[in-house]
Scaffold this active site. Structure first.
Site, PDB file in Angstrom:
ATOM      1  N   GLU A  25       0.651  -1.229   0.096  1.00 49.35           N
ATOM      2  CA  GLU A  25      -0.085   0.049   0.003  1.00 49.35           C
ATOM      3  C   GLU A  25       0.840   1.311   0.125  1.00 49.35           C
ATOM      4  O   GLU A  25       2.098   1.406   0.633  1.00 49.35           O
ATOM      5  CB  GLU A  25      -0.758   0.216   1.230  1.00 49.35           C
ATOM      6  CG  GLU A  25      -1.962  -0.981   1.108  1.00 49.35           C
ATOM      7  CD  GLU A  25      -3.298  -0.717   2.282  1.00 49.35           C
ATOM      8  OE1 GLU A  25      -3.306   0.433   2.809  1.00 49.35           O
ATOM      9  OE2 GLU A  25      -4.131  -1.611   2.548  1.00 49.35           O
ATOM     10  N   HIS A  82      -5.346   0.364  -2.269  1.00 52.36           N
ATOM     11  CA  HIS A  82      -5.735  -1.288  -1.935  1.00 52.36           C
ATOM     12  C   HIS A  82      -5.108  -1.979  -3.140  1.00 52.36           C
ATOM     13  O   HIS A  82      -5.927  -2.102  -3.994  1.00 52.36           O
ATOM     14  CB  HIS A  82      -7.029  -1.596  -1.555  1.00 52.36           C
ATOM     15  CG  HIS A  82      -7.645  -0.856  -0.382  1.00 52.36           C
ATOM     16  ND1 HIS A  82      -8.956  -0.799   0.208  1.00 52.36           N
ATOM     17  CD2 HIS A  82      -7.044  -0.212   0.715  1.00 52.36           C
ATOM     18  CE1 HIS A  82      -8.940  -0.486   1.482  1.00 52.36           C
ATOM     19  NE2 HIS A  82      -7.779   0.106   1.692  1.00 52.36           N
ATOM     20  N   ASP A  93      -8.472   1.013   8.580  1.00 53.14           N
ATOM     21  CA  ASP A  93      -8.575   2.525   8.150  1.00 53.14           C
ATOM     22  C   ASP A  93      -9.635   3.147   8.974  1.00 53.14           C
ATOM     23  O   ASP A  93      -9.321   4.567   9.249  1.00 53.14           O
ATOM     24  CB  ASP A  93      -9.311   2.471   6.314  1.00 53.14           C
ATOM     25  CG  ASP A  93      -8.315   1.992   5.389  1.00 53.14           C
ATOM     26  OD1 ASP A  93      -6.989   1.810   5.759  1.00 53.14           O
ATOM     27  OD2 ASP A  93      -8.718   1.570   4.551  1.00 53.14           O
TER      28      ASP A  93
HETATM   29 ZN   LIG Z   1      -7.186   1.143   3.433  1.00 57.47          ZN
END
Ligand SMILES: [Zn+2]
Length: 137
Positions: A25, A82, A93
């Site tokens: 990420e 993502h 998150d």
């Molecule tokens: Zn996320």
């Protein structure tokens, strides 16, 4: 809150950052004017270097915050990617959002054939889609 206005070059830079970081990420900050227009893009290192979560590097975030203030701009959005799942906020998150509803969270989903960018308001009560508009510049 006005819709986030994202210039095409910033949108391209955010997607490029997400693709370069994959399978991990990526994360970063978008800043601009109070009418929601994004003017500045700051990639931030992901301290977790993980494919499923991120933690904004504190030093990078501080440098970005200073640059935003120096430019007379405001932090409008945080973004992250993502790499292998839908661009929907994860439980992490939601738990890791310390900004309340004051910023928009942009998530770049790379699981499909084309990047899928979605914006969200993340609150403890849930996640609500946020409006964003792609603009020429
Ligand atoms: Zn996320």
């Amino acid at each position: 809150m006005p819709p986030l206005l994202i210039p095409a070059d910033v949108h391209a830079a955010v997607v490029a950052h997400a693709r370069a970081a994959a399978p991990l990420e990526c994360c970063g900050v978008l800043a601009g004017s109070t009418d929601g227009r994004v003017l500045l893009h700051f990639p931030i290192r992901n301290d977790l270097a993980s494919p499923t979560e991120y933690l904004t590097n504190a030093r990078d975030l501080l440098a970005a915050s200073k640059a935003v203030r120096a430019a007379g701009a405001e932090v409008l959005a945080f973004y992250h990617s993502h790499p292998a799942s839908a661009p929907v906020p994860s439980a992490k998150d939601v738990a890791g959002n310390h900004w309340g509803d004051s910023v928009v969270h942009l998530i770049v989903g790379l699981a499909g054939p084309e990047p899928d960018v979605r914006a969200w308001h993340i609150t403890l009560d849930g996640c609500v889609p946020a409006e964003w508009v792609l603009i020429d510049k």
